[in-house]
Design an enzyme around this catalytic site. Structure first.
Site, PDB file in Angstrom:
ATOM      1  N   LYS A 122      16.993  23.231   9.817  1.00 51.03           N
ATOM      2  CA  LYS A 122      17.244  22.307  10.732  1.00 51.03           C
ATOM      3  C   LYS A 122      15.545  22.397  11.683  1.00 51.03           C
ATOM      4  O   LYS A 122      15.155  21.479  11.832  1.00 51.03           O
ATOM      5  CB  LYS A 122      18.162  22.679  12.080  1.00 51.03           C
ATOM      6  N   ILE A 157      21.031  23.855   2.761  1.00 46.26           N
ATOM      7  CA  ILE A 157      22.165  23.583   3.332  1.00 46.26           C
ATOM      8  C   ILE A 157      22.288  22.866   4.901  1.00 46.26           C
ATOM      9  O   ILE A 157      21.453  23.801   5.630  1.00 46.26           O
ATOM     10  CB  ILE A 157      23.155  24.899   3.406  1.00 46.26           C
ATOM     11  N   ASN A 185      23.750  22.798   7.464  1.00 46.78           N
ATOM     12  CA  ASN A 185      23.931  23.474   8.762  1.00 46.78           C
ATOM     13  C   ASN A 185      23.113  24.670   8.901  1.00 46.78           C
ATOM     14  O   ASN A 185      23.377  25.578   9.975  1.00 46.78           O
ATOM     15  CB  ASN A 185      25.449  23.899   8.959  1.00 46.78           C
ATOM     16  N   CYS A 186      22.193  25.155   8.164  1.00 44.60           N
ATOM     17  CA  CYS A 186      21.322  26.119   8.068  1.00 44.60           C
ATOM     18  C   CYS A 186      20.324  25.785   9.063  1.00 44.60           C
ATOM     19  O   CYS A 186      19.571  25.147   9.235  1.00 44.60           O
ATOM     20  CB  CYS A 186      20.780  26.513   6.669  1.00 44.60           C
ATOM     21  N   ASP A 187      20.063  26.850  10.043  1.00 37.32           N
ATOM     22  CA  ASP A 187      19.203  27.006  11.324  1.00 37.32           C
ATOM     23  C   ASP A 187      17.726  26.809  10.877  1.00 37.32           C
ATOM     24  O   ASP A 187      16.991  26.031  11.380  1.00 37.32           O
ATOM     25  CB  ASP A 187      19.520  28.076  11.959  1.00 37.32           C
TER      26      ASP A 187
END
Length: 106
Positions: A11, A4, A6-8
């Site tokens: 990233k 996903i 927006n998952c840290d």
């Protein structure tokens, strides 16, 4: 790489891959839902214990009966149960991000 956007952890993994000039296709579970054969391949390769993120909000909201019996159908309906990222490289599948593990790709 599946996950996903927006998952840290996603990233971090993408940043690592970019820094080491490793190209990868990113597939967001929310934009392109995972299909049953792909999910079954993950389960066959690494098992439910490694694939399911037991710290996720989604997992914590499951009933005790659901937690005791994670299924393909349940996971397809709730893809955020899957630990992120899932990195597929040839025949290898890595789940989660570990710099040590990802260094094997360099």
């Amino acid at each position: 790489m599946y996950g996903i956007k927006n998952c840290d952890t996603i990233k971090k993994a993408r940043k690592f891959l970019d820094a080491h000039n490793i190209e990868c296709e990113f597939i967001d579970f929310r934009d392109q839902p995972i299909d049953e054969p792909t999910l079954q391949r993950f389960v066959n390769a690494i098992g439910w214990d490694k694939l399911i993120n037991k710290r996720s909000t989604t997992y914590r909201q499951l009933t005790d009966a659901q937690k005791a019996n994670i299924t393909i159908e349940l996971t397809l309906k709730n893809p955020t149960l899957i630990k992120r990222p899932v990195l597929v490289t040839g025949s290898d599948i890595k789940v989660g991000f570990s710099e040590k593990s990802y260094l094997e790709l360099v």
